[in-house]
Design a protein around this motif. Structure first.
Motif, PDB file in Angstrom:
ATOM      1  N   LEU A 107      29.526 -14.441 -33.697  1.00 30.25           N
ATOM      2  CA  LEU A 107      30.736 -13.436 -33.015  1.00 30.25           C
ATOM      3  C   LEU A 107      30.386 -14.398 -31.690  1.00 30.25           C
ATOM      4  N   LEU A 108      32.225 -13.889 -31.347  1.00 32.90           N
ATOM      5  CA  LEU A 108      32.067 -14.333 -29.524  1.00 32.90           C
ATOM      6  C   LEU A 108      32.419 -13.157 -28.897  1.00 32.90           C
ATOM      7  N   LEU A 109      31.080 -12.449 -27.991  1.00 33.76           N
ATOM      8  CA  LEU A 109      31.315 -10.990 -27.230  1.00 33.76           C
ATOM      9  C   LEU A 109      31.677 -10.956 -26.258  1.00 33.76           C
ATOM     10  N   GLN A 110      32.773 -10.668 -25.390  1.00 37.30           N
ATOM     11  CA  GLN A 110      32.625 -10.531 -24.350  1.00 37.30           C
ATOM     12  C   GLN A 110      32.501  -8.514 -23.641  1.00 37.30           C
ATOM     13  N   ALA A 111      31.174  -8.246 -22.872  1.00 38.70           N
ATOM     14  CA  ALA A 111      30.511  -7.277 -22.484  1.00 38.70           C
ATOM     15  C   ALA A 111      30.597  -7.092 -21.162  1.00 38.70           C
ATOM     16  N   PRO A 112      30.736  -6.057 -21.175  1.00 42.93           N
ATOM     17  CA  PRO A 112      29.874  -5.645 -19.272  1.00 42.93           C
ATOM     18  C   PRO A 112      28.849  -5.415 -19.206  1.00 42.93           C
ATOM     19  N   PRO A 113      27.614  -5.832 -17.809  1.00 41.42           N
ATOM     20  CA  PRO A 113      26.508  -6.070 -18.253  1.00 41.42           C
ATOM     21  C   PRO A 113      25.663  -4.724 -18.511  1.00 41.42           C
ATOM     22  N   VAL A 116      26.760  -2.960 -20.899  1.00 46.12           N
ATOM     23  CA  VAL A 116      26.650  -2.862 -22.740  1.00 46.12           C
ATOM     24  C   VAL A 116      25.358  -3.352 -23.064  1.00 46.12           C
ATOM     25  N   CYS A 117      24.539  -2.424 -24.051  1.00 47.06           N
ATOM     26  CA  CYS A 117      23.007  -3.185 -24.607  1.00 47.06           C
ATOM     27  C   CYS A 117      23.542  -3.769 -25.855  1.00 47.06           C
ATOM     28  N   ILE A 118      23.336  -5.773 -25.437  1.00 47.55           N
ATOM     29  CA  ILE A 118      23.971  -6.233 -26.737  1.00 47.55           C
ATOM     30  C   ILE A 118      23.406  -6.007 -28.289  1.00 47.55           C
ATOM     31  N   SER A 119      22.370  -5.971 -28.252  1.00 45.04           N
ATOM     32  CA  SER A 119      21.210  -5.312 -28.696  1.00 45.04           C
ATOM     33  C   SER A 119      21.519  -4.183 -30.063  1.00 45.04           C
ATOM     34  N   SER A 120      22.145  -2.875 -28.730  1.00 49.88           N
ATOM     35  CA  SER A 120      22.785  -1.786 -30.146  1.00 49.88           C
ATOM     36  C   SER A 120      24.538  -2.063 -30.414  1.00 49.88           C
ATOM     37  N   VAL A 121      24.921  -3.388 -29.532  1.00 47.17           N
ATOM     38  CA  VAL A 121      26.010  -3.428 -30.783  1.00 47.17           C
ATOM     39  C   VAL A 121      26.069  -4.380 -31.792  1.00 47.17           C
ATOM     40  N   ILE A 122      25.380  -5.141 -31.588  1.00 48.95           N
ATOM     41  CA  ILE A 122      24.642  -5.977 -32.961  1.00 48.95           C
ATOM     42  C   ILE A 122      24.019  -5.011 -34.299  1.00 48.95           C
ATOM     43  N   ASN A 123      23.081  -4.497 -33.499  1.00 50.21           N
ATOM     44  CA  ASN A 123      23.004  -3.215 -34.956  1.00 50.21           C
ATOM     45  C   ASN A 123      23.384  -2.416 -35.252  1.00 50.21           C
ATOM     46  N   SER A 124      24.557  -1.850 -34.729  1.00 54.11           N
ATOM     47  CA  SER A 124      25.273  -1.248 -34.953  1.00 54.11           C
ATOM     48  C   SER A 124      26.555  -2.359 -36.028  1.00 54.11           C
ATOM     49  N   TYR A 125      26.739  -3.065 -35.483  1.00 50.43           N
ATOM     50  CA  TYR A 125      27.813  -4.400 -36.264  1.00 50.43           C
ATOM     51  C   TYR A 125      26.698  -4.090 -37.931  1.00 50.43           C
ATOM     52  N   LYS A 126      25.594  -4.701 -37.679  1.00 48.73           N
ATOM     53  CA  LYS A 126      24.770  -4.856 -39.345  1.00 48.73           C
ATOM     54  C   LYS A 126      24.575  -3.698 -40.307  1.00 48.73           C
ATOM     55  N   SER A 127      24.453  -2.561 -39.813  1.00 48.77           N
ATOM     56  CA  SER A 127      24.555  -1.867 -40.377  1.00 48.77           C
ATOM     57  C   SER A 127      25.798  -1.044 -41.375  1.00 48.77           C
ATOM     58  N   THR A 128      26.772  -0.593 -39.952  1.00 42.77           N
ATOM     59  CA  THR A 128      28.127  -1.066 -40.345  1.00 42.77           C
ATOM     60  C   THR A 128      28.592  -1.772 -41.540  1.00 42.77           C
ATOM     61  N   SER A 129      28.179  -3.020 -41.305  1.00 44.16           N
ATOM     62  CA  SER A 129      29.062  -4.128 -41.984  1.00 44.16           C
ATOM     63  C   SER A 129      28.535  -3.947 -43.708  1.00 44.16           C
TER      64      SER A 129
END
Length: 88
Positions: A10-16, A18-31
């Motif tokens: 995944l290629l993500l752009q996020a401001p500093p 944003v907790c990227i690990s939370s984004v990844i965990n949410s993506y994995k849970s939802t998908s």
């Protein structure tokens, strides 16, 4: 986004902020929830535990590389050309 048999890129752009690990965990849970719901019958013979993804993940920063170089790398994942490069 692109994928191979055993992982996803995944290629993500996020401001500093944003907790990227939370984004990844949410993506994995939802998908996981969506895939298991849509393909429940097929997956039942392969996944008997209540999770779809492994707990692991890797996050890398682009290190200043041009975005087009990173995008090309991700797009080439899983292609025959990429497989040939991995064998060399």
């Amino acid at each position: 986004m692109n994928y191979e048999a055993d992982h996803v890129h995944l290629l993500l752009q996020a401001p500093p902020t944003v907790c990227i690990s939370s984004v990844i965990n949410s993506y994995k849970s939802t998908s996981s929830r969506l895939v298991r719901k849509e393909f429940a019958d097929h997956l039942a013979k392969f996944y008997w535990k209540p999770y779809f993804w492994s707990r692991s993940y890797m996050i890398l920063s682009s290190g200043g590389a041009p975005i087009e170089v990173i995008r090309k790398y991700i797009q080439e994942q899983g292609t025959p050309e990429h497989a040939a490069k991995k064998r060399k």
